[in-house]
Design a protein around this motif. Structure first.
Motif, short mmCIF file in Angstrom:
data_model
loop_
_atom_site.label_atom_id
_atom_site.label_comp_id
_atom_site.label_asym_id
_atom_site.label_seq_id
_atom_site.Cartn_x
_atom_site.Cartn_y
_atom_site.Cartn_z
N LEU A 211 3.28 22.69 -8.72
CA LEU A 211 4.46 22.92 -9.54
C LEU A 211 5.29 21.67 -9.85
CD1 LEU A 211 5.76 26.19 -7.80
CD2 LEU A 211 4.48 26.00 -9.93
N VAL A 212 5.05 20.59 -9.11
CA VAL A 212 5.89 19.40 -9.29
C VAL A 212 5.06 18.27 -9.91
CG1 VAL A 212 7.37 17.71 -8.16
CG2 VAL A 212 7.30 20.07 -7.31
N PRO A 213 5.31 17.95 -11.17
CA PRO A 213 4.58 16.84 -11.78
C PRO A 213 5.02 15.51 -11.19
CG PRO A 213 6.30 17.63 -13.26
CD PRO A 213 6.27 18.58 -12.10
N MET A 214 4.09 14.61 -11.01
CA MET A 214 4.44 13.32 -10.43
C MET A 214 5.02 12.41 -11.51
SD MET A 214 2.04 10.78 -8.13
CE MET A 214 1.96 11.91 -6.73
N ALA A 215 6.17 11.81 -11.22
CA ALA A 215 6.80 10.90 -12.17
C ALA A 215 5.92 9.67 -12.37
CB ALA A 215 8.18 10.48 -11.65
N THR A 216 6.06 9.03 -13.53
CA THR A 216 5.20 7.88 -13.85
C THR A 216 5.28 6.80 -12.78
OG1 THR A 216 5.51 8.28 -16.22
CG2 THR A 216 4.70 6.12 -15.58
N GLU A 217 6.49 6.45 -12.35
CA GLU A 217 6.63 5.40 -11.35
C GLU A 217 5.97 5.80 -10.03
OE1 GLU A 217 10.42 3.67 -10.79
OE2 GLU A 217 10.85 3.44 -12.92
N GLN A 218 6.05 7.09 -9.70
CA GLN A 218 5.41 7.56 -8.46
C GLN A 218 3.90 7.52 -8.59
OE1 GLN A 218 7.63 7.72 -6.11
NE2 GLN A 218 9.06 7.34 -7.79
N ASN A 219 3.38 7.75 -9.80
CA ASN A 219 1.95 7.62 -10.02
C ASN A 219 1.50 6.18 -9.80
OD1 ASN A 219 0.47 10.03 -10.68
ND2 ASN A 219 1.75 10.24 -12.48
N VAL A 220 2.36 5.23 -10.18
CA VAL A 220 2.03 3.82 -9.97
C VAL A 220 2.05 3.49 -8.48
CG1 VAL A 220 2.79 1.45 -10.38
CG2 VAL A 220 2.77 3.10 -12.26
N PHE A 221 3.01 4.07 -7.73
CA PHE A 221 3.00 3.94 -6.27
C PHE A 221 1.66 4.42 -5.73
CE2 PHE A 221 7.75 3.83 -6.01
CZ PHE A 221 7.86 2.77 -5.12
N LYS A 222 1.24 5.58 -6.21
CA LYS A 222 -0.01 6.17 -5.75
C LYS A 222 -1.21 5.29 -6.13
CE LYS A 222 -2.27 9.70 -3.95
NZ LYS A 222 -2.20 9.98 -2.50
N LEU A 223 -1.17 4.72 -7.32
CA LEU A 223 -2.23 3.83 -7.75
C LEU A 223 -2.42 2.67 -6.77
CD1 LEU A 223 -1.94 3.36 -11.63
CD2 LEU A 223 -3.94 4.14 -10.36
N THR A 224 -1.31 2.05 -6.37
CA THR A 224 -1.41 0.90 -5.46
C THR A 224 -1.94 1.34 -4.10
OG1 THR A 224 0.93 1.16 -4.88
CG2 THR A 224 0.39 -0.42 -6.60
N GLU A 225 -1.56 2.53 -3.64
CA GLU A 225 -2.09 3.04 -2.38
C GLU A 225 -3.61 3.22 -2.46
OE1 GLU A 225 -0.13 6.64 -1.32
OE2 GLU A 225 1.77 5.68 -0.82
N GLU A 226 -4.07 3.81 -3.54
CA GLU A 226 -5.50 4.06 -3.70
C GLU A 226 -6.27 2.75 -3.87
OE1 GLU A 226 -6.52 6.79 -2.97
OE2 GLU A 226 -4.96 8.26 -3.40
N GLN A 296 2.95 -0.13 1.94
CA GLN A 296 1.86 -0.60 1.07
C GLN A 296 1.62 -2.09 1.26
OE1 GLN A 296 2.80 0.48 -2.93
NE2 GLN A 296 2.48 2.66 -2.62
N ALA A 297 2.70 -2.85 1.43
CA ALA A 297 2.60 -4.31 1.54
C ALA A 297 1.80 -4.73 2.76
CB ALA A 297 3.99 -4.93 1.57
N ARG A 298 1.85 -3.93 3.82
CA ARG A 298 1.11 -4.27 5.04
C ARG A 298 -0.41 -4.32 4.80
NH1 ARG A 298 5.21 -1.21 7.77
NH2 ARG A 298 3.97 0.72 7.66
N LYS A 299 -0.86 -3.65 3.74
CA LYS A 299 -2.30 -3.59 3.45
C LYS A 299 -2.76 -4.77 2.58
CE LYS A 299 -1.98 1.46 3.53
NZ LYS A 299 -2.10 2.72 2.74
N PHE A 300 -1.82 -5.58 2.10
CA PHE A 300 -2.15 -6.70 1.24
C PHE A 300 -1.69 -8.01 1.87
CE2 PHE A 300 -2.09 -3.14 -1.67
CZ PHE A 300 -3.03 -3.44 -2.65
N SER A 301 -2.48 -9.04 1.74
CA SER A 301 -2.03 -10.36 2.18
C SER A 301 -1.16 -10.97 1.08
CB SER A 301 -3.24 -11.26 2.44
OG SER A 301 -3.92 -11.54 1.23
N PRO A 302 -0.25 -11.89 1.43
CA PRO A 302 0.56 -12.54 0.39
C PRO A 302 -0.30 -13.23 -0.66
CG PRO A 302 1.45 -12.99 2.58
CD PRO A 302 0.13 -12.31 2.78
N GLU A 303 -1.41 -13.84 -0.21
CA GLU A 303 -2.30 -14.54 -1.14
C GLU A 303 -2.93 -13.57 -2.14
OE1 GLU A 303 -1.49 -16.70 2.43
OE2 GLU A 303 -2.46 -14.73 2.17
N ARG A 304 -3.31 -12.38 -1.65
CA ARG A 304 -3.91 -11.37 -2.52
C ARG A 304 -2.90 -10.86 -3.54
NH1 ARG A 304 -7.69 -9.71 -5.65
NH2 ARG A 304 -8.26 -7.49 -5.50
N LEU A 305 -1.68 -10.64 -3.11
CA LEU A 305 -0.63 -10.18 -4.03
C LEU A 305 -0.35 -11.23 -5.10
CD1 LEU A 305 1.83 -8.52 -1.49
CD2 LEU A 305 0.50 -7.34 -3.24
#
Length: 343
Positions: A211-226, A296-305
């Motif tokens: 019932l709850v559509p995901m907002a665009t910005e939240q979809n981008v959050f999800k994208l980075t997690e995936e 999310q940041a814990r999963k990425f190194s500064p160099e990778r970001l």
């Protein structure tokens, strides 16, 4: 004055003659004003007992004259004043001239039949102004700042419970992930879900997803997690869904850039010992967004970001100069990034 203390005083019937309400959390500020109105004004008297002004259009002399005028046919009245001139920090942009000393005099001897409320939709007040110092010393100032992540979660749980429904913490967190931190949007979705659950029912994770559509910005959050989890298929499914919703690839890329940049900032500030609240203030983010970004940041190194931001800059140029199709360009970036991972 603390927000919780101000709400408690209203409930106890202890009303101040003046309030200066400032901050960026409009939902709680509006709720406070509504509680104030409920305590002081009968529903049938609202038209007679509420007067509204804007300091960008009305001089403070006229506002104080109204505040000092006895209420007509009602025991008391509330004067609501939207202000970005008298108390706010920054350059004044009023089209009218004000005499702050007039308000200073009123603060020293306010009317007993009027509650004067200034609504200042700014993150900070101008601490250099004598008006601000005087109001603070009189304990008339209330700061409405965004709730901390745990406070926001507790507020959501409480709102569901107040409607005679239940929701577990995991489902509430899923709702936050889908909607974000906009309390007006959250309140609307909670009310919808409670209606769907029925009296005494439970808001389930299945109903949230359905019932709850995901907002665009939240979809981008999800994208980075995936992306970090190397789930390329899920990344592409999210992307295709956004394209079906006619989201512009360049807009999606800009949101990705902002998220990766915030992740890099959070890693840097965290290494310098900043608290989540300090990071939220520094970056202009909601504390809950800082929490999710930090996870999310814990999963990425500064160099990778840094490398991802460089790739996105090149892609932005290629898309805007027509060297590559926008939708295809972002799709290829997501596929490549999902395959390479966060390391």
């Amino acid at each position: 004055m603390e927000v919780k203390q101000a709400f408690r005083h209203i409930k106890q019937g202890s009303i101040s003659p003046i309030y200066i309400c400032y901050g960026t959390e409009a939902y709680i500020m509006n709720e406070f004003i509504e509680r104030l109105l409920e305590q002081l004004v009968e529903p049938e008297h609202r038209e007679m007992a509420i007067v509204r002004f804007d300091t960008g259009e009305t001089p403070i002399d006229s506002i104080i004259e109204e505040a000092e005028t006895l209420p007509f046919l009602v025991p008391s009245k509330i004067v609501l004043v939207r202000d970005s001139v008298l108390f706010a920090s920054g350059k004044e942009s009023s089209r009218v001239e004000h005499r702050p000393e007039r308000l200073l005099t009123y603060i020293g001897q306010p009317s007993e039949t009027t509650v004067l409320v200034f609504i200042v939709p700014h993150e900070k007040l101008d601490e250099r102004k004598k008006l601000v110092k005087t109001a603070k010393s009189s304990d008339f100032v209330i700061s409405f700042t965004p709730l901390q992540s745990e406070e926001l979660l507790q507020w959501l749980l409480k709102r569901v419970g107040s409607q005679g429904r239940s929701i577990d913490k995991q489902t509430a967190e899923e709702l936050l992930r889908r909607i974000g931190t906009d309390m007006n949007a959250l309140a609307a979705e909670v009310d919808k879900l409670c209606l769907h659950a029925g009296a005494g029912g439970t808001v389930s994770s299945e109903s949230v997803v359905a019932l709850v559509p995901m907002a665009t910005e939240q979809n981008v959050f999800k994208l980075t997690e995936e992306l970090a989890a190397l789930r390329t298929a899920e990344v592409l499914n999210l992307y295709y869904d956004l394209l079906k919703q006619r989201e512009e690839p360049i807009k999606l890329m800009a949101l990705l850039v902002r998220q990766f940049r915030n992740m890099l900032y959070v890693k840097e500030l965290s290494s310098q010992g900043y608290s989540p609240q300090q990071m939220a203030s520094q970056l202009g983010l909601h504390p809950y967004a800082v929490k999710i970004t930090g996870e999310q940041a814990r999963k990425f190194s500064p160099e990778r970001l840094a490398a991802l931001l460089s790739e996105l800059a090149d892609l932005d140029f290629a898309m805007k100069t027509g060297r590559i199709d926008k939708a295809l360009g972002l799709e290829l970036f997501l596929m490549k990034t999902g395959s390479a991972g966060a390391s």
